[in-house]
Design a protein around this motif. Structure first.
Motif, PDB file in Angstrom:
ATOM      1  N   PHE A 525      -7.405   9.930 -15.628  1.00 56.03           N
ATOM      2  CA  PHE A 525      -8.439   9.750 -14.599  1.00 56.03           C
ATOM      3  C   PHE A 525      -9.821  10.133 -15.115  1.00 56.03           C
ATOM      4  CE2 PHE A 525      -5.134   9.660 -11.260  1.00 56.03           C
ATOM      5  CZ  PHE A 525      -5.669   8.667 -10.456  1.00 56.03           C
ATOM      6  N   GLU A 527     -14.049   9.875 -13.347  1.00 54.30           N
ATOM      7  CA  GLU A 527     -14.903   9.463 -12.223  1.00 54.30           C
ATOM      8  C   GLU A 527     -16.211   8.913 -12.777  1.00 54.30           C
ATOM      9  OE1 GLU A 527     -16.398  11.272  -7.912  1.00 54.30           O
ATOM     10  OE2 GLU A 527     -15.790  12.614  -9.540  1.00 54.30           O
ATOM     11  N   TRP A 536     -13.039   6.072  -8.939  1.00 52.92           N
ATOM     12  CA  TRP A 536     -12.008   6.671  -9.784  1.00 52.92           C
ATOM     13  C   TRP A 536     -11.393   5.588 -10.663  1.00 52.92           C
ATOM     14  CZ3 TRP A 536     -11.584  11.646 -10.543  1.00 52.92           C
ATOM     15  CH2 TRP A 536     -12.011  12.541  -9.558  1.00 52.92           C
ATOM     16  N   LYS A 557      -6.230   8.024  -4.268  1.00 55.15           N
ATOM     17  CA  LYS A 557      -6.433   9.287  -4.976  1.00 55.15           C
ATOM     18  C   LYS A 557      -6.107  10.472  -4.073  1.00 55.15           C
ATOM     19  CE  LYS A 557      -8.032  11.646  -8.560  1.00 55.15           C
ATOM     20  NZ  LYS A 557      -8.074  13.014  -8.039  1.00 55.15           N
TER      21      LYS A 557
END
Length: 774
Positions: A525, A527, A536, A557
């Motif tokens: 992951f 951002e 995300w 998420k």
């Protein structure tokens, strides 16, 4: 046991000997007769005991063993659990003495039978009941059954009122008492050694003339009872031979196919059936007597001790057992120069090719390569490196109709002796897959210098095995998807339901494959800001080791985070005692620290920093979070079975049974969870009015979620973007979703029809009038 025929089995006499030796009735029953069925009730045990006594009492004199039968019957009737049944007309009355038995053992120099009052007092003292437990009429009936004669007193009630019984015959009284003189007054537990020895010798003599061995032709009802023969007949089992065949076919879990046949009853039945089957030359297979997990452990232990051969799949194939013409050392198309693998035989080359793969791909390719190699050496009698194109055409015919000895009767573990390479004929799609895998193997062997010619080249079209296009219709319509979500939210709000919702959302909004759902970790992951909004992104290692990026929506998420909180609440996740980590099907590029982590070098803060420094703790927690799975376990798996040094199975409760070091859910578990949910949706759809077609849910699988995502996304983005999201290596694969579906085609044709009716594309009337008829 057949009371009418007066025949018994040796297990019946073992049961009776146990009682004479003082073993409790219930324990003796469970040890020797519980396999025959019936309730686990002491009254039932006593009833069967009375039946056995009745058969011995009638059959013993008929076989010339009257005195032995009398001695045994008397000893057994003195048991505390022996409660004679009330007299009824006909055969089978418990404890009744036949006239022939009485006459055959007549010894007229003994004392007469006791009076009713004396016998009643003795009986109550022996059994611990009060005299008013039975009515007067019942006491008279019991006395008559006990001594084979009516009491010499007037009585009323059952029978003829006011009848005065004749005085007992001295000879008859002496005879009856002679058969019980040494036993009837005493509990068998209080018998002297000489008395017990006499009873046991009498039982042995009766066993020689009365017991008979079970036969494979015997109907199950001859030896089994309590409805078991009826339940077995429903699955085609009518004789003991049928039962042995049935158990051998379906293995250790055979009882699951028989109604009311539990695990305990099945094990008891097999304990009795095993020596019967061996004595009749049709023994039970090892797979029927031991769980498949035990056999797998034994097989692995055997393989671990095997030396001197290449291990191919799960079977050690030794090159030394094959001549050079079959092993490939002198194959017709073997390259004369050295190859980069250093392979000298076909098995070594196959093993080198398989070493490139991992996970499910490795298992699938191993299965294909193994049965192909077995066919080469056992059917075609050629080395793999000597095959020509006609040989491969013959293999296609073999796949379409494999012989019976290559097809296994049921699904068994690879270690089972009844394992066979096929479950049945392969259809066209399965044949195409088989030759696609084999084509890849031959091409790699040619590329690595092991072969100098590829017999598989361009063979697919020759064999008519053209690759079909993806069936994009295997996806959920808007109506079906809305109904599935409705069924989901009708379930109670539990961690299991929230995990199921996460799986559905992940599959339908990201297009992840099943293997990717199981192997992707939180470390993927990141951002990012896109058009001023945070998003995300998740890096996924997909098929063929290709790295791609997918978008995870905010609500998905949040579902992942809630699922991880559920795992923490259950105390599940990282287990340092487990070394295995589920990784993608191909080797991903990882940093040195991550490789060290995967090898199991994660330490707690206290171990890595005795001073308890905050930095060490933060780094450890960050590493643990990075390797957390997207979807994990919610309950601790059951302990695994192991074998001790003698090969005896035991459950190792101390060892962890997690499949993954960080608690990831296995791909098979994910598949089963979704399949079970889709079946629930099908049941709900079939039972509700105005619900969508239930058959769509019955055929649904995890890959339907990927197709659903693609069919939805193709309407919102360019094909090149969708290709990147799905991880397709070729845009032509993605283009199948771009093609117009049936709905678009129908709408287009209808639009043309309406335009034609308005004159837009209609043919001029004059031209239509001049057109000749067709």
């Amino acid at each position: 046991m057949s009371a009418g025929a007066g025949e018994l089995g040796r297990h019946h006499f073992a049961f009776l000997r146990a009682l004479v030796d003082g073993i409790d009735l219930e324990h003796a029953w469970k040890r020797y007769l519980a396999f025959s069925g019936g309730p686990s009730d002491r009254r039932h045990f006593a009833s069967r005991l009375r039946q056995l006594v009745d058969v011995i009492d009638h059959a013993g004199p008929q076989r010339g063993r009257a005195s032995e039968a009398g001695l045994v019957v008397a000893a057994l009737r003195a048991l505390p659990d022996f409660v004679p049944a009330r007299a009824r007309p006909g055969a089978g009355k418990a404890g009744r003495l036949g006239a022939a038995a009485v006459e055959s053992a007549a010894i007229p120099d003994r004392a007469p039978s006791p009076t009713l009052e004396d016998w009643r007092s003795q009986y109550c003292g022996r059994t611990g009941i009060d005299e008013d437990f039975y009515t007067e009429a019942e006491w008279l009936e019991l006395y008559a059954e006990e001594f084979g004669e009516p009491v010499g007193e007037p009585f009323t009630g059952a029978g003829k009122a006011g009848h005065i019984a004749a005085a007992p015959s001295p000879a008859l009284s002496a005879t009856t008492h002679a058969r019980r003189a040494d036993v009837v007054e005493a509990d068998p537990a209080r018998l002297t050694t000489a008395q017990r020895k006499g009873v046991l010798e009498a039982l042995a003599a009766l066993e020689q003339v009365l017991a008979r061995e079970p036969s494979l032709e015997d109907e199950t009802g001859f030896w089994l009872g309590a409805g078991m023969p009826r339940d077995l007949a429903k699955v085609g089992v009518k004789s003991l031979g049928d039962l042995i065949n049935f158990v051998n076919i379906y293995g250790f879990r055979w009882h699951r196919r028989v109604a009311r046949m539990g695990v305990v009853r099945a094990h008891r039945l097999l304990d009795w059936l095993t020596p019967v089957a061996e004595a009749r030359g049709r023994p039970l297979k090892e797979a029927a007597r031991r769980p498949e997990t035990d056999l797998a452990l034994l097989r692995r232990r055997e393989l671990a001790g095997a030396q001197g051969g290449e291990r191919f799949a799960l079977v050690p194939i030794f090159d030394g057992t094959l001549p050079d013409a079959l092993s490939g050392r002198v194959g017709a198309f073997r390259a004369q120069e050295a190859n980069v693998w250093g392979a000298e035989t076909d098995v070594q080359a196959i093993s080198q090719w398989l070493s490139r793969y991992r996970g499910q791909t490795l298992r699938d390719y191993t299965r294909v390569a193994e049965r192909f190699y077995l066919w080469c050496t056992h059917v075609q009698r050629k080395a793999l490196s000597s095959l020509q194109e006609p040989d491969l055409q013959a293999y296609q015919a073999f796949l379409a109709a494999p012989p019976a000895d290559w097809v296994q009767e049921r699904q068994v573990r690879r270690e089972d002796a009844s394992w066979r390479p096929f479950r049945g004929p392969l259809g066209r799609n399965s044949q195409r897959h088989e030759f696609t895998v084999l084509g890849s193997m031959f091409s790699t062997m040619l590329e690595k210098g092991y072969l100098r010619a590829n017999a598989m080249a361009n063979l697919g079209r020759t064999l008519g095995l053209i690759k079909p296009s993806i069936d994009v219709r295997r996806s959920f319509s808007d109506r079906h998807w809305a109904f599935a979500r409705q069924v989901l939210h009708e379930k109670p709000d539990t961690p299991e339901r929230r995990r199921l919702e996460l799986l559905l959302e992940l599959g339908s909004t990201t297009g992840l494959r099943l293997s990717e759902l199981a192997t992707t970790r939180m470390k993927g992951f990141r951002e990012e800001q896109v058009d001023g909004e945070s998003a995300w992104l998740l890096e996924v290692v997909g098929k063929g080791g290709k790295l791609r990026t997918v978008v995870v929506l905010d609500h998905v998420k949040a579902l992942i985070e809630q699922h991880h909180r559920d795992m923490d609440a259950a105390g599940l996740g990282f287990d340092p005692s487990v070394s295995r980590v589920q990784v993608p099907g191909s080797l991903a590029t990882t940093a040195a620290g991550e490789r060290s982590l995967r090898r199991g070098n994660v330490q707690t803060a206290s171990a890595s920093d005795p001073s308890g420094g905050g930095l060490a703790e933060a780094l450890a927690q960050e590493a643990l979070h990075a390797w957390r799975p997207l979807v994990g376990i919610l309950r601790r798996p059951p302990p695994r079975r192991k074998l001790d040094h003698l090969g005896v199975a035991f459950v190792d409760r101390a060892a962890s049974s997690q499949a993954d070091r960080f608690g990831a859910l296995e791909r098979s578990a994910i598949y089963k969870l979704l399949r079970r949910f889709f079946r629930d949706a099908a049941v709900a759809a079939a039972s509700r009015r105005d619900a969508p077609d239930a058959s769509e849910f019955l055929g649904a699988s995890t890959h339907w979620l990927r197709h659903t995502f693609a069919n939805t996304a193709v309407k919102q983005m360019q094909p090149q973007v969708l290709q990147s999201l799905l991880g397709h290596s070729d845009l032509r694969v993605t283009s199948v979703y771009v093609k117009a579906d049936a709905t678009d085609i129908v709408r287009g044709i209808r639009a043309m029809q309406r335009a034609g009716a308005e004159g837009g594309i209609a043919e001029p009337a004059a031209r239509r009038a001049k057109s000749p008829p067709r």
